[in-house]
Design a protein around this motif. Structure first.
Motif, PDB file in Angstrom:
ATOM      1  N   PHE A  41     -12.155   0.678  -9.938  1.00  0.00           N
ATOM      2  CA  PHE A  41     -11.145  -0.263  -9.455  1.00  0.00           C
ATOM      3  C   PHE A  41     -10.077   0.535  -8.710  1.00  0.00           C
ATOM      4  CE2 PHE A  41     -13.196  -1.878 -13.217  1.00  0.00           C
ATOM      5  CZ  PHE A  41     -13.688  -3.091 -12.738  1.00  0.00           C
ATOM      6  N   GLY A  42      -9.931   0.272  -7.421  1.00  0.00           N
ATOM      7  CA  GLY A  42      -9.004   1.020  -6.574  1.00  0.00           C
ATOM      8  C   GLY A  42      -9.783   1.912  -5.627  1.00  0.00           C
ATOM      9  N   GLY A  43      -9.632   1.657  -4.330  1.00  0.00           N
ATOM     10  CA  GLY A  43     -10.354   2.437  -3.312  1.00  0.00           C
ATOM     11  C   GLY A  43      -9.415   3.300  -2.500  1.00  0.00           C
ATOM     12  N   GLY A  88     -10.041   6.824  -6.170  1.00  0.00           N
ATOM     13  CA  GLY A  88     -11.227   6.001  -6.401  1.00  0.00           C
ATOM     14  C   GLY A  88     -12.382   6.410  -5.497  1.00  0.00           C
ATOM     15  N   PHE A 133     -14.010  -1.776  -6.298  1.00  0.00           N
ATOM     16  CA  PHE A 133     -13.273  -3.031  -6.089  1.00  0.00           C
ATOM     17  C   PHE A 133     -11.849  -2.684  -5.664  1.00  0.00           C
ATOM     18  CE2 PHE A 133     -16.556  -3.611  -9.160  1.00  0.00           C
ATOM     19  CZ  PHE A 133     -17.100  -4.859  -8.894  1.00  0.00           C
ATOM     20  N   GLY A 174      -8.557   3.088   1.325  1.00  0.00           N
ATOM     21  CA  GLY A 174      -7.754   4.271   1.659  1.00  0.00           C
ATOM     22  C   GLY A 174      -6.411   4.299   0.951  1.00  0.00           C
ATOM     23  N   HIS A 190       1.536   4.325   6.331  1.00  0.00           N
ATOM     24  CA  HIS A 190       2.448   4.133   5.206  1.00  0.00           C
ATOM     25  C   HIS A 190       3.432   5.298   5.129  1.00  0.00           C
ATOM     26  CE1 HIS A 190       3.422   2.464   1.338  1.00  0.00           C
ATOM     27  NE2 HIS A 190       3.177   3.593   0.735  1.00  0.00           N
ATOM     28  N   GLY A 191       3.029   6.440   5.645  1.00  0.00           N
ATOM     29  CA  GLY A 191       3.840   7.654   5.679  1.00  0.00           C
ATOM     30  C   GLY A 191       2.993   8.706   6.353  1.00  0.00           C
ATOM     31  N   PHE A 212       0.465  14.936   5.725  1.00  0.00           N
ATOM     32  CA  PHE A 212       0.627  16.383   5.802  1.00  0.00           C
ATOM     33  C   PHE A 212      -0.354  17.006   4.807  1.00  0.00           C
ATOM     34  CE2 PHE A 212       3.468  19.922   4.003  1.00  0.00           C
ATOM     35  CZ  PHE A 212       2.989  20.861   4.900  1.00  0.00           C
ATOM     36  N   TYR A 265      -4.062  23.023  -0.125  1.00  0.00           N
ATOM     37  CA  TYR A 265      -4.981  21.992  -0.624  1.00  0.00           C
ATOM     38  C   TYR A 265      -6.408  22.530  -0.588  1.00  0.00           C
ATOM     39  CZ  TYR A 265      -1.592  18.081  -0.394  1.00  0.00           C
ATOM     40  OH  TYR A 265      -0.534  17.228  -0.587  1.00  0.00           O
ATOM     41  N   TYR A 285     -10.567  -7.787  -4.207  1.00  0.00           N
ATOM     42  CA  TYR A 285     -10.790  -8.047  -5.634  1.00  0.00           C
ATOM     43  C   TYR A 285      -9.831  -7.199  -6.459  1.00  0.00           C
ATOM     44  CZ  TYR A 285     -14.796 -10.982  -4.899  1.00  0.00           C
ATOM     45  OH  TYR A 285     -15.594 -12.023  -4.540  1.00  0.00           O
ATOM     46  N   PRO A 306      -2.694   2.340  -8.837  1.00  0.00           N
ATOM     47  CA  PRO A 306      -1.397   2.985  -9.077  1.00  0.00           C
ATOM     48  C   PRO A 306      -0.775   2.539 -10.396  1.00  0.00           C
ATOM     49  CG  PRO A 306      -1.469   1.884  -6.928  1.00  0.00           C
ATOM     50  CD  PRO A 306      -2.685   1.461  -7.668  1.00  0.00           C
ATOM     51  N   ARG A 310       0.621  -0.920 -10.945  1.00  0.00           N
ATOM     52  CA  ARG A 310      -0.365  -2.011 -11.057  1.00  0.00           C
ATOM     53  C   ARG A 310      -1.209  -1.869 -12.321  1.00  0.00           C
ATOM     54  NH1 ARG A 310       0.702  -5.536  -6.613  1.00  0.00           N
ATOM     55  NH2 ARG A 310       2.238  -4.256  -5.557  1.00  0.00           N
ATOM     56  N   MET A 339       9.150   5.500  -1.189  1.00  0.00           N
ATOM     57  CA  MET A 339       8.988   6.443  -0.078  1.00  0.00           C
ATOM     58  C   MET A 339       8.113   5.695   0.918  1.00  0.00           C
ATOM     59  SD  MET A 339       7.258  10.221  -0.191  1.00  0.00           S
ATOM     60  CE  MET A 339       7.581  11.449   1.042  1.00  0.00           C
ATOM     61  N   GLY A 376      -6.275   8.663 -10.537  1.00  0.00           N
ATOM     62  CA  GLY A 376      -5.092   8.377  -9.723  1.00  0.00           C
ATOM     63  C   GLY A 376      -4.248   9.622  -9.562  1.00  0.00           C
ATOM     64  N   GLU A 398      -3.790  15.564  -2.845  1.00  0.00           N
ATOM     65  CA  GLU A 398      -4.497  16.617  -3.573  1.00  0.00           C
ATOM     66  C   GLU A 398      -4.539  16.285  -5.072  1.00  0.00           C
ATOM     67  OE1 GLU A 398      -6.292  18.924  -2.467  1.00  0.00           O
ATOM     68  OE2 GLU A 398      -6.273  20.682  -3.764  1.00  0.00           O
TER      69      GLU A 398
HETATM   70  C1  FAD Z   1       5.337   7.481   2.386  1.00  0.00           C
HETATM   71  C2  FAD Z   1       4.354   8.389   1.726  1.00  0.00           C
HETATM   72  C3  FAD Z   1       3.998   9.574   2.356  1.00  0.00           C
HETATM   73  C4  FAD Z   1       3.086  10.439   1.751  1.00  0.00           C
HETATM   74  N1  FAD Z   1       2.737  11.578   2.395  1.00  0.00           N
HETATM   75  C5  FAD Z   1       1.827  12.401   1.838  1.00  0.00           C
HETATM   76  C6  FAD Z   1       1.424  13.582   2.521  1.00  0.00           C
HETATM   77  O1  FAD Z   1       1.879  13.869   3.627  1.00  0.00           O
HETATM   78  N2  FAD Z   1       0.524  14.398   1.888  1.00  0.00           N
HETATM   79  C7  FAD Z   1       0.013  14.113   0.650  1.00  0.00           C
HETATM   80  O2  FAD Z   1      -0.810  14.875   0.140  1.00  0.00           O
HETATM   81  N3  FAD Z   1       0.370  12.988  -0.009  1.00  0.00           N
HETATM   82  C8  FAD Z   1       1.261  12.135   0.553  1.00  0.00           C
HETATM   83  N4  FAD Z   1       1.642  10.999  -0.103  1.00  0.00           N
HETATM   84  C9  FAD Z   1       1.074  10.718  -1.434  1.00  0.00           C
HETATM   85  C10 FAD Z   1      -0.356  10.194  -1.325  1.00  0.00           C
HETATM   86  O3  FAD Z   1      -0.469   9.293  -0.253  1.00  0.00           O
HETATM   87  C11 FAD Z   1      -0.754   9.501  -2.624  1.00  0.00           C
HETATM   88  O4  FAD Z   1      -0.405  10.316  -3.723  1.00  0.00           O
HETATM   89  C12 FAD Z   1      -2.257   9.221  -2.692  1.00  0.00           C
HETATM   90  O5  FAD Z   1      -2.717   8.675  -1.484  1.00  0.00           O
HETATM   91  C13 FAD Z   1      -2.524   8.294  -3.869  1.00  0.00           C
HETATM   92  O6  FAD Z   1      -3.901   8.015  -3.987  1.00  0.00           O
HETATM   93  P1  FAD Z   1      -4.415   7.119  -5.213  1.00  0.00           P
HETATM   94  O7  FAD Z   1      -5.847   6.879  -5.013  1.00  0.00           O
HETATM   95  O8  FAD Z   1      -3.973   7.726  -6.495  1.00  0.00           O
HETATM   96  O9  FAD Z   1      -3.592   5.743  -5.109  1.00  0.00           O
HETATM   97  P2  FAD Z   1      -3.446   4.710  -3.916  1.00  0.00           P
HETATM   98  O10 FAD Z   1      -3.503   5.367  -2.615  1.00  0.00           O
HETATM   99  O11 FAD Z   1      -2.233   3.910  -4.236  1.00  0.00           O
HETATM  100  O12 FAD Z   1      -4.750   3.797  -4.026  1.00  0.00           O
HETATM  101  C14 FAD Z   1      -4.871   2.823  -5.010  1.00  0.00           C
HETATM  102  C15 FAD Z   1      -5.749   1.696  -4.518  1.00  0.00           C
HETATM  103  O13 FAD Z   1      -5.819   0.723  -5.563  1.00  0.00           O
HETATM  104  C16 FAD Z   1      -5.728  -0.566  -4.995  1.00  0.00           C
HETATM  105  N5  FAD Z   1      -5.240  -1.469  -6.046  1.00  0.00           N
HETATM  106  C17 FAD Z   1      -3.969  -1.651  -6.480  1.00  0.00           C
HETATM  107  N6  FAD Z   1      -3.968  -2.524  -7.502  1.00  0.00           N
HETATM  108  C18 FAD Z   1      -5.257  -2.882  -7.717  1.00  0.00           C
HETATM  109  C19 FAD Z   1      -5.903  -3.731  -8.661  1.00  0.00           C
HETATM  110  N7  FAD Z   1      -5.221  -4.382  -9.602  1.00  0.00           N
HETATM  111  N8  FAD Z   1      -7.253  -3.854  -8.580  1.00  0.00           N
HETATM  112  C20 FAD Z   1      -7.984  -3.194  -7.639  1.00  0.00           C
HETATM  113  N9  FAD Z   1      -7.406  -2.377  -6.726  1.00  0.00           N
HETATM  114  C21 FAD Z   1      -6.069  -2.213  -6.788  1.00  0.00           C
HETATM  115  C22 FAD Z   1      -4.796  -0.404  -3.816  1.00  0.00           C
HETATM  116  O14 FAD Z   1      -4.997  -1.433  -2.877  1.00  0.00           O
HETATM  117  C23 FAD Z   1      -5.202   0.979  -3.292  1.00  0.00           C
HETATM  118  O15 FAD Z   1      -6.209   0.891  -2.313  1.00  0.00           O
HETATM  119  C24 FAD Z   1       2.543  10.117   0.484  1.00  0.00           C
HETATM  120  C25 FAD Z   1       2.889   8.925  -0.146  1.00  0.00           C
HETATM  121  C26 FAD Z   1       3.776   8.063   0.456  1.00  0.00           C
HETATM  122  C27 FAD Z   1       4.119   6.786  -0.248  1.00  0.00           C
END
Ligand code: FAD
Length: 598
Positions: free
Chosen positions: A38-40, A44, A61, A68, A91-92, A95, A100, A311, A348, A351, A379, A529, A542
């Motif tokens: 759950f979470g792409g 994920g 899902f 992404g 979204h930001g 870098f 990494y 989903y 995240p 959520r 951010m 996550g 990373e």
């Molecule tokens: C503004 C900004 C700039 C950044 N810049 C950098 C950078 O330059 N370099 C770097 O390394 N990192 C950077 N980061 C951090 C990095 O983007 C994140 O730490 C990383 O992408 C998180 O990945 P994740 O898979 O843990 O979570 P997420 O990317 O949040 O992915 C979670 C996924 O879960 C989905 N989801 C949410 N709730 C549910 C649910 N209930 N059921 C199913 N799906 C759900 C979401 O739609 C999302 O697709 C930045 C972050 C921000 C906010």
């Protein structure tokens, strides 16, 4: 509630186009198992990648219509014209520091036409700020206190053989610390020497001290920032945490901020042994989804992964110490149940909390209660589109003294495809700005915090600040050159209330033990996550990637599958420091401070 039918999803995705067939990179394990992720986002997708390569049957899902997560790029609605695609936004800015290793490993395994190393070759490698191919930057520490163009880069050469000598290490760090001060006119020798001493404490601290002591101390207190100059507070204390991971130094744990500084330090000072050495900074050569995420999703589809968009994971059905099923809800509010052998939450923390702290889940794994204490901050990105490219202040831009913590990357000279190929054809530069503090007053055109501003007020403050600070150096930063702008759509304005749909977890003091480890006490439930316990210990792509790898290995272990282990990389730390760290562990056990603590 309708039972989820995999067949219907296979039918539904058949027309999306699979990548050409190619050999599998890893040996596939025998005996497929069913995994629901759950979470792409980054995390994920990594779980899906590692497990699909090992023969697991994976369904992903995601609550959104696109994959992404926070790393994705997207189009500006209504900006497409003349057959060109929409202007790209994000979204930001993205870098990829040179240290990494997990992210590049995943990228290398995603094929991209013409690239021997897959989408990894879509990263532009920047040896230094002031690189020969014209990557510069600009920094400002106040009105009339800016530099722009090519910043100095004269990091000292480190002799790895002498790192176990405390006197040499301290001198080396002192020399290096001067480089972190960014603007030469403001270097403060005494304060930077003390910063170097603090870094020496951290890089020679044992893992035990990092967990037992430094996780419970703030970066601000560790650096004695309250007794230092405003400039030190803004550049060293603030930018090392706010500018990179959106957490205020007053609440950021030393064990998180220290890791960032440590990783940057060795990346700058020592080449990584082997072929993986990378320069300090890397940026993509196009919009993130186009040059990375979409090819990745195609590759995962080729490996058999099925994606179910729109989903949202709503609840888990837990029976004793096992998850029996999950409930997902689609965009129309219709609930369906998901059946699998293994369940991975890669969503995240904001959520996931409701799902993972439901009474039945907590009864089976009380440790998940700690999730409730984790915090998020804002951010978010602001895109500024210009008619002509930046000429002097191009590269990384930082306004060190602005209370909103403004940093930016200009993209014209990084992208291989011209920016005028998007939108109405008149945009030739994108300045992607991160606003990392939303609750402190503005200073150029407003005294309101960003959180209380309208969309227009946010843009006006950021743009006016960039023009004020860097306009005198770069004629492209002028109102006549402005084409348009676009604020991250995660920020919404509804009846005077400003909300953020995608906040970022922040690693605050004392939260290591409250974060999930990946596997849980529920045998078939895993938490991935950027916010779980990782060696990176930094909320980043990373950290998210490493979290995905931890979980993929945990699923392999739980399934008892004899597959190739999932490789998990740590950032490079010279082994010559092992002796000083062992000494530190002994001193900790004896109740003594680190040898560099005064
Ligand atoms: C503004 C900004 C700039 C950044 N810049 C950098 C950078 O330059 N370099 C770097 O390394 N990192 C950077 N980061 C951090 C990095 O983007 C994140 O730490 C990383 O992408 C998180 O990945 P994740 O898979 O843990 O979570 P997420 O990317 O949040 O992915 C979670 C996924 O879960 C989905 N989801 C949410 N709730 C549910 C649910 N209930 N059921 C199913 N799906 C759900 C979401 O739609 C999302 O697709 C930045 C972050 C921000 C906010």
């Amino acid at each position: 509630m309708r039972q989820f039918s995999r067949r219907s999803f296979i039918a539904g995705t058949a027309g999306l186009g699979l990548a050409a067939s190619m050999p599998t990179v890893r040996a596939r394990a025998s005996g497929a198992r069913r995994v629901a992720v759950f979470g792409g986002g980054m995390s994920g997708l990594v779980v899906a990648h590692e497990l699909a390569e090992r023969g697991f049957s994976v369904d992903v899902f995601d609550a959104r219509p696109v994959l992404g997560g926070k790393a994705r790029s997207f189009g500006v609605p209504g900006s497409a014209a003349g057959g060109r695609p929409e202007l790209p936004a994000e979204h930001g800015f993205r870098f990829f520091p040179g240290f990494y290793r997990n992210v590049p490993d995943s990228m290398r395994r995603v094929p991209f036409p013409g690239n021997p190393d897959g989408v990894l070759d879509n990263l532009r490698r920047i040896s230094a700020i002031g690189d020969q191919d014209g990557f510069g930057g600009a920094a400002s520490s106040g009105p009339g206190r800016s530099i722009a163009g090519f910043l100095p880069s004269d990091a000292p050469n480190a002799d790895p053989g002498r790192l176990d000598d405390p006197a040499y290490l301290r001198e080396l760090l002192k020399e290096s610390a001067a480089q972190f001060a960014v603007t030469p006119m403001d270097r403060l020798p005494g304060e930077m020497a003390d910063f170097a001493r603090c870094v020496a404490v951290y890089v020679t601290s044992s893992t035990q001290r990092r967990r037992a002591v430094w996780d419970n101390v703030s970066w601000w207190d560790f650096l004695h920032a309250a007794q230092k100059s405003t400039y030190f507070q803004q550049t060293i204390a603030n930018m090392t945490t706010m500018g990179l991971v959106a957490v205020k130094p007053q609440i950021c744990s030393v064990s998180s901020a220290g890791n960032i500084v440590e990783a940057f330090l060795w990346n700058v000072l020592l080449p990584l042994p082997g072929p993986d050495d990378a320069p300090v900074a890397r940026f993509l050569n196009g919009p993130t989804s186009q040059v990375w995420i979409d090819p990745w999703v195609s590759e995962l589809r080729r490996l058999g992964v099925r994606f179910h968009l729109n989903y949202r994971l709503d609840a888990l059905s837990v029976d004793g110490a096992r998850v029996r099923g999950a409930r997902v809800v689609d965009g129309s509010g219709t609930a369906r149940s998901v059946d699998a052998d293994y369940f991975v939450s890669a969503i995240p923390v904001d959520r996931a909390t409701g799902v993972l702290t439901a009474p039945a889940v907590l009864r089976a794994d009380p440790s998940l209660e700690g999730i409730r204490d984790l915090r998020t901050e804002w951010m978010n990105g602001l895109m500024i589109y210009l008619r002509q490219p930046l000429q002097v202040a191009r590269g990384v831009l930082g306004v060190l003294d602005h209370p909103w913590t403004l940093s930016a990357v200009s993209q014209a000279h990084l992208w291989s495809r011209g920016i005028s190929g998007y939108g109405n054809g008149q945009v030739n530069e994108i300045v992607s700005v991160d606003i990392s503090t939303w609750d402190r007053p503005g200073m150029t055109t407003t005294t309101k915090p960003a959180r209380e501003c309208t969309r227009e007020e946010i843009f006006t403050e950021v743009w006016a600040t960039l023009v004020q600070r860097f306009g005198p150096y770069d004629p492209s930063l002028a109102p006549a050159n402005l084409h348009s702008w676009f604020l991250d759509p995660a920020i919404t304005f509804d009846g005077g209330v400003v909300r953020n749909a995608e906040p970022l977890t922040v690693q605050t003091v004392g939260t290591w033990s409250k974060r999930p480890k990946g596997p849980t006490a529920i045998g078939n439930l895993f938490v991935a996550g950027d916010w779980i316990q990782t060696n990176a210990n930094v909320v980043s792509m990373e950290g998210a990637n490493e979290g995905g790898r931890i979980v993929a290995q945990a699923v392999l272990d739980a399934a008892g599958v004899a597959a190739e282990p999932v490789v998990r990389y740590d950032y490079y730390v010279p082994p010559q420091l092992d002796g000083l760290k062992a000494l530190d562990a002994q001193r900790l056990a004896a109740g003594q401070p680190n040898i560099f603590e005064s």
